[in-house]
Design a protein around this motif. Structure first.
Motif, PDB file in Angstrom:
ATOM      1  N   PHE A  94       0.826  -1.202   0.000  1.00  0.00           N
ATOM      2  CA  PHE A  94       0.000   0.000   0.000  1.00  0.00           C
ATOM      3  C   PHE A  94       0.866   1.261   0.000  1.00  0.00           C
ATOM      4  O   PHE A  94       0.708   2.139  -0.850  1.00  0.00           O
ATOM      5  N   ARG A 228       0.751  12.450   3.998  1.00  0.00           N
ATOM      6  CA  ARG A 228      -0.104  11.864   2.961  1.00  0.00           C
ATOM      7  C   ARG A 228      -0.790  10.588   3.434  1.00  0.00           C
ATOM      8  O   ARG A 228      -1.871  10.246   2.945  1.00  0.00           O
TER       9      ARG A 228
ATOM     10  N   GLY B  90      -2.733  15.025  -0.674  1.00  0.00           N
ATOM     11  CA  GLY B  90      -3.052  13.939  -1.596  1.00  0.00           C
ATOM     12  C   GLY B  90      -3.430  12.655  -0.895  1.00  0.00           C
ATOM     13  O   GLY B  90      -3.461  11.590  -1.530  1.00  0.00           O
ATOM     14  N   ALA B  91      -3.761  12.723   0.383  1.00  0.00           N
ATOM     15  CA  ALA B  91      -4.135  11.500   1.108  1.00  0.00           C
ATOM     16  C   ALA B  91      -5.350  10.800   0.502  1.00  0.00           C
ATOM     17  O   ALA B  91      -5.364   9.569   0.424  1.00  0.00           O
ATOM     18  N   GLU B  93      -6.187  10.573  -2.600  1.00  0.00           N
ATOM     19  CA  GLU B  93      -5.680   9.847  -3.758  1.00  0.00           C
ATOM     20  C   GLU B  93      -4.845   8.641  -3.303  1.00  0.00           C
ATOM     21  O   GLU B  93      -4.857   7.590  -3.943  1.00  0.00           O
ATOM     22  N   PHE B  94      -4.114   8.808  -2.220  1.00  0.00           N
ATOM     23  CA  PHE B  94      -3.285   7.709  -1.713  1.00  0.00           C
ATOM     24  C   PHE B  94      -4.149   6.566  -1.177  1.00  0.00           C
ATOM     25  O   PHE B  94      -3.985   5.404  -1.573  1.00  0.00           O
ATOM     26  N   PHE B  95      -5.068   6.886  -0.302  1.00  0.00           N
ATOM     27  CA  PHE B  95      -5.879   5.826   0.317  1.00  0.00           C
ATOM     28  C   PHE B  95      -6.779   5.119  -0.702  1.00  0.00           C
ATOM     29  O   PHE B  95      -7.040   3.922  -0.589  1.00  0.00           O
ATOM     30  N   ALA B  97      -6.128   4.810  -3.846  1.00  0.00           N
ATOM     31  CA  ALA B  97      -5.326   4.336  -4.976  1.00  0.00           C
ATOM     32  C   ALA B  97      -5.689   5.077  -6.254  1.00  0.00           C
ATOM     33  O   ALA B  97      -5.786   4.469  -7.319  1.00  0.00           O
ATOM     34  N   GLY B  98      -5.866   6.375  -6.124  1.00  0.00           N
ATOM     35  CA  GLY B  98      -5.955   7.197  -7.332  1.00  0.00           C
ATOM     36  C   GLY B  98      -7.336   7.670  -7.727  1.00  0.00           C
ATOM     37  O   GLY B  98      -7.517   8.154  -8.849  1.00  0.00           O
ATOM     38  N   ALA B  99      -8.322   7.553  -6.848  1.00  0.00           N
ATOM     39  CA  ALA B  99      -9.619   8.155  -7.174  1.00  0.00           C
ATOM     40  C   ALA B  99      -9.443   9.664  -7.328  1.00  0.00           C
ATOM     41  O   ALA B  99      -8.500  10.251  -6.802  1.00  0.00           O
ATOM     42  N   LYS B 100     -10.349  10.268  -8.061  1.00  0.00           N
ATOM     43  CA  LYS B 100     -10.185  11.676  -8.429  1.00  0.00           C
ATOM     44  C   LYS B 100     -11.169  12.523  -7.627  1.00  0.00           C
ATOM     45  O   LYS B 100     -12.352  12.182  -7.531  1.00  0.00           O
TER      46      LYS B 100
ATOM     47  N   GLU C  93      -3.546   9.479 -12.655  1.00  0.00           N
ATOM     48  CA  GLU C  93      -3.560   9.102 -11.246  1.00  0.00           C
ATOM     49  C   GLU C  93      -3.225   7.612 -11.100  1.00  0.00           C
ATOM     50  O   GLU C  93      -2.563   7.220 -10.131  1.00  0.00           O
ATOM     51  N   GLY C  98      -1.369   7.986  -7.856  1.00  0.00           N
ATOM     52  CA  GLY C  98      -2.054   8.971  -7.036  1.00  0.00           C
ATOM     53  C   GLY C  98      -1.513  10.383  -7.069  1.00  0.00           C
ATOM     54  O   GLY C  98      -1.917  11.209  -6.253  1.00  0.00           O
ATOM     55  N   VAL C 130       0.165  19.208  -1.896  1.00  0.00           N
ATOM     56  CA  VAL C 130       0.878  18.478  -2.943  1.00  0.00           C
ATOM     57  C   VAL C 130       1.741  19.464  -3.739  1.00  0.00           C
ATOM     58  O   VAL C 130       1.249  20.504  -4.179  1.00  0.00           O
TER      59      VAL C 130
ATOM     60  N   ARG D 228      -8.616   3.366 -18.296  1.00  0.00           N
ATOM     61  CA  ARG D 228      -7.782   3.981 -17.269  1.00  0.00           C
ATOM     62  C   ARG D 228      -6.330   3.519 -17.353  1.00  0.00           C
ATOM     63  O   ARG D 228      -5.415   4.236 -16.956  1.00  0.00           O
TER      64      ARG D 228
END
Lengths: 334, 334, 334, 334
Positions: A94, A228, B90-91, B93-95, B97-100, C93, C98, C130, D228
């Motif tokens: 992760f 982050r 950017g947490a 996006e991190f948690f 895995a890249g949602a916007k 992303e 991310g 970021v 994606r």
């Protein structure tokens, strides 16, 4: 009497006192006076300039270190039974965004140069295979074995020669220091370690661990990843204060000494026949039939079964040695 | 006197007492007696069965909720100035895995049904564009405005009609409850909220926040993600104990009441001319020239500039109202 | 007659011939003779040593470049209407694990130094926000506008001064080269561009795009990411052969010239009143009432509506100019 | 004569013809007439309604399937020598955002119910360990062994009983169908397989593979992930046309038949003593001393060494059987 986890023990009184002492107005996050003292305190402890970050779990310390060292497409050489592989729910994957743990075997959850070199040499350098970027070991290991400064340095030298980063999971680093008699410096940066997860919670802390970066160039990235990943607490002073309380006056060493001594007494009682691994820190793995286990539990001793016919006894910083001796006697009496 | 952050305030004495009371042997992680009481305590508070997880930061609470709700290829509708977009590194996006984060505008960092519908309707449903999977709002908002139960319910209804999950960032939820006079239930699940980040640290906590899941089907995933993200503390009882201390005897409401009252007094002193936003919680944004700011600081008042010609004053649970009145007088005297 | 997408056009005959010519036994992946010629062919074209990788989509080219340049915790400054933000389903992303797109506005989907500097200067350098790591522009832009060498170089210089990487999405790079009359070198590396997504498919290719790396140090990472993202085709020679066929004999420029000429004729027919943007490449955005659109469609012309009262006409490499003139006449006749 | 990879072979003439036939104007992405025929064509082939997506690589097919089935915090049970673990550069971890491959051993890179059950039963259900969400097998396996319908169904039943998804990597599915004589349906959905990577490139394709989804509820997610991940080609008709050409007239079976026959002749020549694995598809692993390998190479035969004292011979769809017999004779003559 509980012997199943050093996480079950309470916090040391000095830690609670430190929380109370820190309970005043200060700057948020890591701008406060306590946090500002961390780098110096750990630099003193390790006899070299370091960057030290508080975190709340060993998993966070391990994975922030790995994510600062390894790109998403890289790999980490570690033992198949390493905590990062077995008991962190995929946290390394992760934090690193999908880096691969490249698993190596060895007795007692310890790695040797031969073992890691064998694993490394099987990996083709082409783009089809994940390349190792770091080596991670655990001292004391998941089975309570320690690495000496020489063993660590051999791995560090090997890692350096292959341009691999070197991380040390020190959830029980204090127990390793006490057990080996080596200095914190000799067990880490002098042996090539670039990042250390410095465990406190198992050793009398309440909620603070430290990530100690000997390669201070990793600090900026590690600090950004800490935020982050939601690990930058708003009131960081309460974590810094715990760490300072543990290393001031060598509370951390006194605590580890007690835990190790308790384990030593149990090992001595168990005898070579029963011991699954040598006892070098605060974990004792013994052969124990179901009947024997039941008898010990009948006398009020709690511990984990460890597969069939084995049991794990973990001793804590606050373990009353008189109670430990009662368990030792009970084991002798089996 | 500091008015720059409610994170700078100390912990409430009841919280420290609770830590001391929890300082005994117990089961590790979340198996202890304190943690086991959390679901019941929060279910009482919210008048419905909930799952409640302790975490250490609002960022963790927000992002665990979003990651349990939204797949990596999904999106989250939120305000452009939402904390999750602006101040969490950017947490989300991190948690996830890249949602916007799909950004929506609106005065005072608040969202309306019109605004979110306008944003949603611009997104084509085809595979080339990220589809919204959740809506996230903040109550009280980043500018100290509150959502009423009706405003929240309108958004909740809209979200439901579009099969979107609904998350509430309640870093200052206590201030919103006190300000609106509404029940916790009316501001959350009765209005369609499925997950709430229940803030404590800004309101007198030491290191504990709660993630309250009204949709209890999210709990298993949230618990796994908590471990995976390094947020499952070994000695969780010290977090649970803080949360219980805050809600026992309504400490959380008393604290928020004091902070809101302090803000109200400052707002009243500032007057409509100076106020950038209505003051509904514990944040006061005022127009202030550089000269005026310097004069206030010269009298010992600390606060943040907020762009050019504006300042942000945040009041805390422990703010001495006499000192607040001195600042109020100073503002009147400008 | 279709004017809705240059992706709808067939492949150029030279491309099909090249596939047939490559249809023999060779080494798999990128070890074949065709692929081995790519670096040299693109180095010639750009008058400097480059690394050139075949990929199958512009999204892959863009995102491999960004992922090689930007860490997961970083950000990319780009236009709010950039393809990477609007039409790639969150691929940036995904590939970067991310990273955040930091959105900038500007007419015609073009960026200026003023606009990017304004966006950059609003970002605090602390760990809560970021940080930008790269700048990405599109030439020709999403609205068919081109960047001159000077405009590109100004952005490149600005990026360099802030230690940002510089990526160019060249899905319609050929059209920009033809339109500006500038050399490929002047529009890219001489202006500071470090990675170019060199589009072919819209311009007569079948399934091959190129990622051209002027910073050849990015090549090893880009190659590993290409494999890791499933973009290393087993029989890469069929992609390399397409690219070589396009640049041999300047097919790519001839094709773009035809498409641009077609667009120029439509623009001329539409007149300044109707044109939403200046027409500098192969896209024509015009004001068109619903009634007018229906009349054009009634005459057999296909195109996309572009919001209310506007339409987008895209011309292709193979567009028959006589047919284009018929549409031009029809527009004049509205 | 090359025996080192079926990826080195050219494309079948029918495939090239199909590209030429598709070379006209059509809708972009997957809206064209060829792509629209895929679901029906594969539904016929598999005797059940399926969703079929073109992709360009087996890695993409495998990983899109896994990412549609497994959340980032989940795990995939697979063989330690599975292609997804060994030769895809961490693509499964990339596409799934960090899911863990849970490795199982077994001869010939095949899995059995006993082996997967043993692996599964060692995983604790608590939050500290990654839980399996899917099972992935390869037919024919990485060592050229096939699973029968019964063997597959046993694994499928076991997966279903543990609520695990079931994926089949069919890079050499055609060879397995020909070898077992079983129907495509019996080797897949009738045995519980929910997603199949249907290989074409090794079997005479140029750049097209298919992801066949028997659980059609996976299709929407798979399509979004395809975009994606940069795998939605602009001119998808050229991929669809290849797949249709392969299954029309059973080209795919004829091709596999030839490759398998070639392997059978080599196996027969090698004899049981030399064979490392039974030969059931188009791969032959033989014991071969360095001297023997040199002698074969001296006669013009190319192949890979496979560790010390072993060699891998892979036969292709276009392998000339006369040339194969020359190699067979040479092996007999060693």
């Amino acid at each position: 009497m509980r012997f199943f986890s050093d996480n079950a023990a309470p916090a040391h009184p000095a830690v609670l006192d430190a929380l109370a002492a820190a309970n005043s107005l200060d700057t948020a996050y890591d701008g406060d006076a306590w946090t500002q003292r961390l780098d110096a305190a750990f630099s003193d402890l390790f006899e070299t300039p370091v960057s030290a970050l508080w975190v709340t779990t060993g998993t966070a310390a391990n994975c922030l270190a790995l994510a600062a060292m390894v790109p998403p497409y890289g790999g980490v050489l570690c033992h198949r039974e390493a905590h990062i592989n077995v008991d962190e729910a995929g946290a390394p994957e992760f934090f690193t965004a999908g880096a691969k743990l490249l698993l190596v075997d060895g007795p007692g959850a310890k790695l040797t140069v031969d073992a890691v070199e064998k694993a490394r040499s099987r990996i083709r350098a082409d783009v089809h295979q994940v390349q190792p970027h770091a080596l991670s070991i655990t001292n004391a290991s998941e089975y309570g074995l320690t690495y000496s400064p020489d063993e660590t340095a051999a791995l560090g030298e090997w890692a350096r020669s292959h341009k691999l980063r070197f991380h040390l999971d020190g959830a029980r680093f204090a127990n390793a220091v006490v057990s080996t008699g080596a200095s914190p410096a000799d067990l880490t940066w002098r042996a090539g370690v670039e990042a250390l997860s410095f465990g406190c919670v198992k050793n009398g802390g309440l909620s603070a661990e430290a990530l100690v970066l000997f390669d201070r160039d990793l600090a900026d990235t590690a600090r950004r990843l800490r935020k982050r990943s939601g690990h930058l607490l708003s009131k960081g002073r309460y974590l810094a204060a715990q760490l300072l309380a543990m290393i001031d006056g060598d509370v951390w060493l006194a605590n580890a000494r007690n835990a190790n001594e308790a384990a030593r007494r149990l090992a001595s009682a168990a005898g070579a026949e029963r011991l699954v691994h040598p006892v070098e820190a605060n974990e004792v793995f013994i052969r124990l039939s179901a009947d024997e286990a039941a008898r010990l539990r009948g006398q009020g001793f709690d511990f984990y079964d460890w597969g069939v016919g084995e049991a794990r006894l973990v001793t804590s910083w606050d373990q009353d040695l008189a109670a430990v001796d009662r368990l030792a006697d009970a084991i002798r009496g089996l």
